[in-house]
Design a protein around this motif. Structure first.
Motif, PDB file in Angstrom:
ATOM      1  N   GLY A 274      34.692  43.747  40.646  1.00 24.95           N
ATOM      2  CA  GLY A 274      35.531  43.471  42.029  1.00 24.95           C
ATOM      3  C   GLY A 274      34.581  42.389  42.904  1.00 24.95           C
ATOM      4  N   LYS A 275      34.096  42.466  43.800  1.00 24.28           N
ATOM      5  CA  LYS A 275      33.803  41.293  44.647  1.00 24.28           C
ATOM      6  C   LYS A 275      32.410  41.705  44.378  1.00 24.28           C
ATOM      7  N   ALA A 306      38.887  40.144  35.902  1.00 27.91           N
ATOM      8  CA  ALA A 306      39.028  39.851  37.416  1.00 27.91           C
ATOM      9  C   ALA A 306      39.888  40.061  38.093  1.00 27.91           C
ATOM     10  N   ASN A 309      41.636  43.332  38.028  1.00 25.70           N
ATOM     11  CA  ASN A 309      41.480  44.326  38.964  1.00 25.70           C
ATOM     12  C   ASN A 309      41.571  43.907  40.437  1.00 25.70           C
ATOM     13  N   SER A 311      40.188  41.089  42.021  1.00 29.38           N
ATOM     14  CA  SER A 311      39.113  40.259  42.669  1.00 29.38           C
ATOM     15  C   SER A 311      39.235  38.574  42.719  1.00 29.38           C
ATOM     16  N   SER A 313      37.931  37.149  45.486  1.00 33.77           N
ATOM     17  CA  SER A 313      36.429  36.327  45.269  1.00 33.77           C
ATOM     18  C   SER A 313      36.242  36.166  44.008  1.00 33.77           C
ATOM     19  N   ILE A 314      36.220  36.592  42.722  1.00 32.30           N
ATOM     20  CA  ILE A 314      35.628  36.346  42.137  1.00 32.30           C
ATOM     21  C   ILE A 314      36.519  35.687  40.894  1.00 32.30           C
TER      22      ILE A 314
END
Length: 679
Positions: A274-275, A306, A309, A311, A313-314
């Motif tokens: 995550g972030k 990513a 989960n 994410s 931002s990822i």
């Protein structure tokens, strides 16, 4: 003494005095007992000795026995214990290299206990007795299983003294111990334990970063390995930015090494969590851009990890640095968008669908190995919010056919419930909005799809049971409201006029407008709850036609809903009629608390419908949206009753069904593709 005995006998009775002296550092008592004993210098500290002991490789000690030197080394390192070690070493110098039942040397026992002085003392004895060469061999000893078996013909290596030193809790002793061991043998930094754990990996895992740097400075050829074929970078990316950066300077090949569990690279690890690990994803891509294109054993790339989960931002980091990452497909042909829809990552889907760039446009319509696009999966999952973000994008194609011959509309139609449904059911909203957007079904012969996927879904026995179970709750609620409203009519707020009054028996507040509103609201509640009770009675009669029962059931819900609203309104009016002017604040507060009950569900209803329409408006534009606007897309009671009355019921006679379908029905039953033109 142990060196003189070729086949040492197991003592029949272990002397507790000997063990007590060794544990207590009583070197004089230890000297006395060892001088008087004719037994090997061993003591059983693990319980009863084995019945048929076998000698160990190094010192001929029975399994299950530790030498007295092992006991002393692990018990302390003050002057008494050091003197005790001297006494034992004088009796038998080979015990310095002897292995106990766990495969440990006395030095390893001392290192594990954090006895730094004892470690130095034993090292000096080893140098004086066997020289530097034998000391290095002793330091390289790995504990663990030492006996050969059919499954393991060779001894299994374990931890060295350096591994044990790294696990010490005291920071000062730990650092001093590691420095001492590396001073005499820097090769320890290259020795891996049984499961492949190197000292560097262990240091990073335990967040001893100063020691990790010291290991590299002392031995540039140290091992980077970890358990399950991981390397130290797998551990570092989840722990420390500076350590990760240092490792990338020391060995760039670490970025491409995959672990033994799923074939994950360090970038997979970082992308998964995550972030807060965005910094390490940027760092890894900066050092090795190709790592974003390395898959694991299941064909999943870091961007898929990513997406699983949640994410956004990822994923954004990957797409900004390498837009082509979005088109990467795993072993099942799924892109990160397929994964996001499947895992119901709503905000990630929103990010992907609102990203107005050419590289993302192609991703929206990529089909997986089953031919499904992200829109197919959203219709199958019946997640209306994910569906809304997909359909609002005009680049999302509505009529792509998967390998079963299904378009998204086919899947939504198949998923749409039949019979009595909730007006805001996501499956119904998805189906209606797809039709409003102009989506088409696959090419089927006549009403094959209706008979295959719609009529068969209606189970009359389950529908009957659902109505029977539900009317019990509705009946109780409606009767309670009838009772409350009738009681309110008898016991009026404010009371009645006295007997001497001209209008004796009349309500005291009958001239008040608010009181009159109370009477009207209470009457509406009484009438609606009474109608709900009557409809419940008809819905519960099994001899009545199922469609009529369903209609009565829906009517009972409507009347019960209206009566509950009217009852709350009558409560508010009655409260407001008796409280002012003496308690205006309390009246306002009570009204503010109860009033939301009247409007919250309505506001939610409006929002749920308006949001979907706004997404459709965004896709079609104003003119097309107005052309497709229809009241059938808006949940309302009249349409629901109409759907119930026109609901296609399953055929009672399968022979009739097959006759209606014609001679080609057997072929069509094989799948949706059988009904397509050209098949």
């Amino acid at each position: 003494m142990g060196s003189e005995a070729t086949a040492p006998a197991v003592p029949s009775a272990i002397s507790p005095e000997l063990l007590m002296a060794a544990r207590g550092g009583k070197w004089d008592k230890l000297d006395e007992l060892l001088s008087a004993s004719t037994l090997p210098v061993v003591v059983n500290i693990e319980g009863t000795p084995p019945a048929n002991p076998r000698p160990t490789v190094a010192a001929g000690l029975p399994l299950g026995l530790d030498s007295i030197l092992h006991v002393v080394a692990s018990s302390g390192d003050d002057a008494n214990f050091l003197k005790s070690a001297d006494v034992i070493h004088t009796k038998d110098k080979e015990l310095l290299y002897a292995l106990n039942s766990n495969g440990d040397t006395p030095l390893q026992c001392a290192a594990r206990a954090g006895n730094i002085k004892m470690v130095s003392h034993l090292i000096n004895h080893a140098i004086n007795h066997g020289g530097n060469a034998r000391l290095k061999e002793m330091l390289k000893n790995q504990n663990g299983k030492r006996t050969a078996t059919a499954d393991s013909p060779r001894p299994v290596p374990g931890d060295t003294a350096l591994h044990d030193a790294l696990r010490l809790a005291d920071q000062k002793i730990r650092k001093e111990m590691v420095d001492k061991l590396l001073t005499f043998n820097v090769e320890l930094a290259s020795i891996e334990s049984t499961d492949g754990t190197s000292p560097l990996y262990l240091a990073v895992m335990l967040e001893h970063y100063d020691i990790a740097k010291a290991l590299y400075q002392k031995n540039k050829r140290l091992s980077y390995s970890g358990p399950d074929r991981q390397n130290v970078l797998h551990a570092a990316v989840l722990r420390n930015h500076d350590m990760t950066r240092n490792l990338l300077k020391w060995n760039m090949d670490l970025t491409k090494q995959r672990d033994g569990t799923m074939g994950s690279t360090p970038l997979h690890f970082a992308a998964t969590w995550g972030k807060k690990y965005g910094w390490v994803v940027k760092l890894l891509l900066e050092k090795d851009e190709s790592s974003a294109f390395q898959s694991d054993d299941k064909g999943s790339f870091p961007i898929h990890a990513a997406a699983v989960n949640m994410s956004p931002s990822i994923v954004q980091i990957f797409l900004k640095r390498h837009p082509s990452c979005g088109k990467l497909q795993d072993a099942n042909g799924r892109t990160f968008l397929h994964i996001a829809v499947k895992e119901e990552r709503t905000f990630l889907v929103k990010y992907a669908c609102w990203r107005e760039k050419p590289d993302m446009t192609a991703v929206l319509n990529i089909q997986d190995n089953a031919g499904n696009t992200a829109l197919h999966l959203a219709a199958k999952l019946s997640n209306q919010w994910i569906f809304y973000f997909l359909i609002q994008n005009p680049h999302v194609q509505l009529n792509l056919v998967n390998k079963k011959g299904q378009t998204p509309l086919d899947i939504a139609w198949k998923r749409r419930p039949q019979g009595i449904i909730y007006v805001l059911d996501p499956r119904v909203r998805i189906h209606l909005l797809l039709k409003g957007a102009g989506a088409k079904t696959g090419s089927y012969k006549r009403d094959w799809f209706l008979d295959k996927h719609v009529r068969d879904k209606v189970d009359l026995s389950k529908l009957d049971k659902m109505i029977t179970d539900s009317i019990q709750i509705i009946g109780v609620g409606s009767v309670l409201i009838v009772t409350v409203t009738m009681a309110a009519a008898i016991t009026m707020p404010g009371g009645f006029r006295a007997a001497e009054d001209r209008y004796k028996g009349a309500a005291m507040l009958s001239d008040s407008t608010v009181f009159q509103l109370f009477i009207v609201a209470n009457t509406v509640a009484l009438v609606c709850s009474g109608l709900a009770t009557m409809n419940v009675m008809f819905a519960g009669v099994a001899t009545v036609d199922i469609r009529t029962r369903m209609s009565n059931f829906l009517l009972s819900i409507l009347f019960l809903y209206c009566s509950s609203k009217a009852l709350v309104a009558s409560f508010l009016f009655g409260l407001y009629a008796v409280l002012p002017p003496t308690a205006m604040k309390i009246a306002y507060i009570s009204s503010a608390i109860a009033a939301p009950f009247l409007v919250l569900d309505v506001l939610w209803f409006i929002f749920a419908v308006a949001f979907g329409e706004a997404m459709l408006f965004r896709r079609l534009g104003c003119i097309k949206w107005l052309r497709t606007l229809s009241f059938t897309r808006f949940p309302n009671f009249i349409l629901e009753i109409k759907d119930v009355l026109e609901m296609p019921l399953p055929h009672k006679n399968k022979a009739v069904n097959s006759e209606v379908q014609g001679s080609g029905s057997d072929k069509e039953e094989k799948g949706l593709t059988a009904g397509r033109p050209g098949n």
